[in-house]
Structure formats: structure tokens, C-alpha cells
Design a protein around this motif. Structure first.
Motif, mmCIF file in Angstrom:
data_model
loop_
_atom_site.group_PDB
_atom_site.id
_atom_site.type_symbol
_atom_site.label_atom_id
_atom_site.label_comp_id
_atom_site.label_asym_id
_atom_site.label_seq_id
_atom_site.Cartn_x
_atom_site.Cartn_y
_atom_site.Cartn_z
ATOM 1 N N MET A 29 51.353 24.788 43.356
ATOM 2 C CA MET A 29 51.996 23.980 44.374
ATOM 3 C C MET A 29 51.405 22.778 45.251
ATOM 4 S SD MET A 29 55.651 24.413 46.751
ATOM 5 C CE MET A 29 54.991 25.255 47.766
ATOM 6 N N ASP A 30 50.455 23.624 46.310
ATOM 7 C CA ASP A 30 49.495 22.778 47.657
ATOM 8 C C ASP A 30 48.648 22.448 46.648
ATOM 9 O OD1 ASP A 30 51.954 23.720 49.918
ATOM 10 O OD2 ASP A 30 51.235 25.848 49.556
ATOM 11 N N GLY A 31 48.666 21.094 47.203
ATOM 12 C CA GLY A 31 47.444 20.367 46.669
ATOM 13 C C GLY A 31 47.091 20.068 45.026
ATOM 14 N N VAL A 127 55.291 27.224 34.866
ATOM 15 C CA VAL A 127 55.808 27.213 35.839
ATOM 16 C C VAL A 127 55.229 27.358 36.783
ATOM 17 C CG1 VAL A 127 55.503 30.039 36.259
ATOM 18 C CG2 VAL A 127 56.116 29.017 33.925
ATOM 19 N N LEU A 128 56.070 27.610 37.668
ATOM 20 C CA LEU A 128 55.082 26.982 39.724
ATOM 21 C C LEU A 128 54.689 28.691 38.998
ATOM 22 C CD1 LEU A 128 55.249 24.879 41.341
ATOM 23 C CD2 LEU A 128 57.061 26.224 42.321
ATOM 24 N N VAL A 129 54.075 28.396 39.747
ATOM 25 C CA VAL A 129 53.294 29.837 40.094
ATOM 26 C C VAL A 129 52.283 29.915 41.788
ATOM 27 C CG1 VAL A 129 51.377 31.461 39.964
ATOM 28 C CG2 VAL A 129 52.585 30.298 37.901
ATOM 29 N N THR A 130 52.712 29.846 42.464
ATOM 30 C CA THR A 130 52.024 29.466 43.934
ATOM 31 C C THR A 130 52.501 30.379 44.890
ATOM 32 O OG1 THR A 130 52.391 28.402 46.057
ATOM 33 C CG2 THR A 130 54.208 28.786 45.103
ATOM 34 N N ASN A 135 59.754 27.275 52.611
ATOM 35 C CA ASN A 135 60.990 26.728 51.632
ATOM 36 C C ASN A 135 60.679 24.998 52.069
ATOM 37 O OD1 ASN A 135 62.300 29.284 50.944
ATOM 38 N ND2 ASN A 135 62.579 30.291 53.165
ATOM 39 N N SER A 136 60.423 24.939 52.937
ATOM 40 C CA SER A 136 60.672 23.423 53.048
ATOM 41 C C SER A 136 59.851 22.766 52.241
ATOM 42 C CB SER A 136 59.525 22.983 54.613
ATOM 43 O OG SER A 136 58.270 23.048 54.435
ATOM 44 N N LEU A 137 58.884 23.588 51.014
ATOM 45 C CA LEU A 137 58.281 22.568 50.086
ATOM 46 C C LEU A 137 58.978 22.956 49.084
ATOM 47 C CD1 LEU A 137 54.637 22.717 50.740
ATOM 48 C CD2 LEU A 137 55.792 20.611 50.733
ATOM 49 N N LEU A 138 59.386 23.817 49.197
ATOM 50 C CA LEU A 138 60.096 24.414 47.464
ATOM 51 C C LEU A 138 61.269 24.155 47.302
ATOM 52 C CD1 LEU A 138 58.690 28.340 47.564
ATOM 53 C CD2 LEU A 138 58.150 27.150 46.347
ATOM 54 N N SER A 139 62.064 24.544 48.268
ATOM 55 C CA SER A 139 63.633 23.081 48.305
ATOM 56 C C SER A 139 63.644 21.942 48.161
ATOM 57 C CB SER A 139 64.199 23.771 49.640
ATOM 58 O OG SER A 139 63.394 23.348 51.026
ATOM 59 N N ARG A 140 62.337 21.330 47.490
ATOM 60 C CA ARG A 140 61.536 20.085 47.714
ATOM 61 C C ARG A 140 61.347 19.916 46.161
ATOM 62 N NH1 ARG A 140 58.430 16.977 51.666
ATOM 63 N NH2 ARG A 140 57.775 16.130 49.471
ATOM 64 N N ILE A 141 61.393 20.840 45.541
ATOM 65 C CA ILE A 141 60.685 21.012 43.597
ATOM 66 C C ILE A 141 61.703 20.095 43.170
ATOM 67 C CG2 ILE A 141 60.710 22.067 41.635
ATOM 68 C CD1 ILE A 141 57.342 22.526 44.123
#
Length: 181
Positions: A29-31, A127-130, A135-141
Motif C-alpha cells: 500500500m504505502d509507496g 491481495v493487499l499486503v501492508t 485506518n485513514s488509508l485502509l478505509s480509502r482503498i
């Protein structure tokens, strides 16, 4: 010639494969999906500096992918020669999350949605692997990448005991996708 052609050929030769047919893509996710590392490094640096632990902002790029608890434990251990308590991990990570959310919202990485759509069109399970629990990012997926990740196809910091670079998140993701390495 396809991108990475020579690397693919070497992989096939090394493993004595005629061909390889990927069935899943494990996606960070990040980057990768979000341009979020600058906010992560800023919030980590603020938190750890306030705790009195010597650090540099750039060192937090090295911890990318680790769980927050793992990062906190490593830094407390380095500074104070002991493991962080569960209470310290919880309190510090909460504060880091507050600091992260005070910063300007991060944007999806250019080309991320197109990449994900291509993987979907190719029929690969995604599959997202982070290592994040943010939550501020995960909730936006689902809003930023609609229809890309099927329900249950996520491995986050909350789903594993050992974050990246430990293999547990990747093994868990492969189990979700019903594939082997």
C-alpha cells in the motif's frame, strides 16, 4: 522485448520451468498505491523525537512495511535497551496516527489504478499486503480503487504477529489467494 524479460528467463532456467503462469499479485500500500511515505516519516519522526529517542527522519524509510508495534519496539530497544510494553506500543502508535492524520491527505500513486485494473483484467487475484494499520488509508482503498480488492483479500498489521520483512504477511496473502509461491 517485454519488460524484465532477461530476469524472467533466468528465473525459469534456475528453477527448470518451461513457463510460469502467475495467478495472484500481492500488492503493498504505502509507496505503491499511495504516496504516503513522506507523511509516515514525518509523523514517526515527530513521535520518536518527542519520546526523546535520537533519530533521523530518513531512517523511517527503512522501517516501511513493518508493523507499528515492531517499529516502536525496535526503537525503544535501541534507545533504552528493553522491549516496549504493550501499553507503550498502543499509546505511541495512537499518537503517530494522530500526527499522520494532521498532515495533508495523501494521494494515490500515479498509475496505481491502471496497474491494478490491468492485473484484474489479466485474471490475477489481488491481495493487499501492508504492514500498516492506518485506518485513514485502509478505509480509502475501496473508494480510490473500486472493485479491485475482493472482500477478505487484505493482510494488514492487524492480521499478523510478525510484519514485513518476515514472511508471515506474504504467506497469509498466498493462503487467501489460494496460491503457492
Amino acid at each position: 522485448m517485454l519488460p524484465f524479460h532477461s530476469e524472467i528467463v533466468r528465473f525459469l532456467e534456475r528453477h527448470h520451468y518451461q513457463r510460469v503462469t502467475p495467478r495472484a499479485a500481492l500488492i503493498d500500500m504505502d509507496g505503491t498505491l499511495y504516496d504516503s511515505m513522506k507523511n509516515h516519516t514525518a509523523s514517526w519522526y515527530r513521535l520518536i523525537s518527542e519520546a526523546g529517542i535520537p533519530c533521523t527522519r530518513d531512517e523511517f524509510y527503512l522501517y516501511e512495511g513493518r508493523t507499528g508495534a515492531s517499529t516502536i519496539n525496535a526503537l525503544v530497544n535501541r534507545a533504552w535497551g528493553r522491549d516496549a510494553t504493550d501499553e507503550e506500543k498502543t499509546e505511541m502508535y495512537h499518537k503517530k496516527t494522530v500526527y499522520f492524520n494532521e498532515l495533508p491527505p495523501v494521494e494515490p500513486m500515479p498509475g496505481a489504478f491502471e496497474m491494478l485494473n490491468l492485473l484484474k483484467e489479466m485474471g490475477l487475484r489481488r491481495v493487499l499486503v501492508t504492514g500498516s494499520g492506518q485506518n485513514s488509508l485502509l478505509s480509502r482503498i475501496d473508494t480510490d480503487f473500486p472493485g479491485i480488492f475482493d472482500p477478505g483479500m487484505r493482510v494488514t498489521a492487524r492480521d499478523v504477529k510478525h510484519g514485513k520483512p518476515h514472511p508471515e504477511p506474504f504467506i497469509r496473502a498466498m493462503q487467501l489467494a489460494r496460491v503457492s509461491p
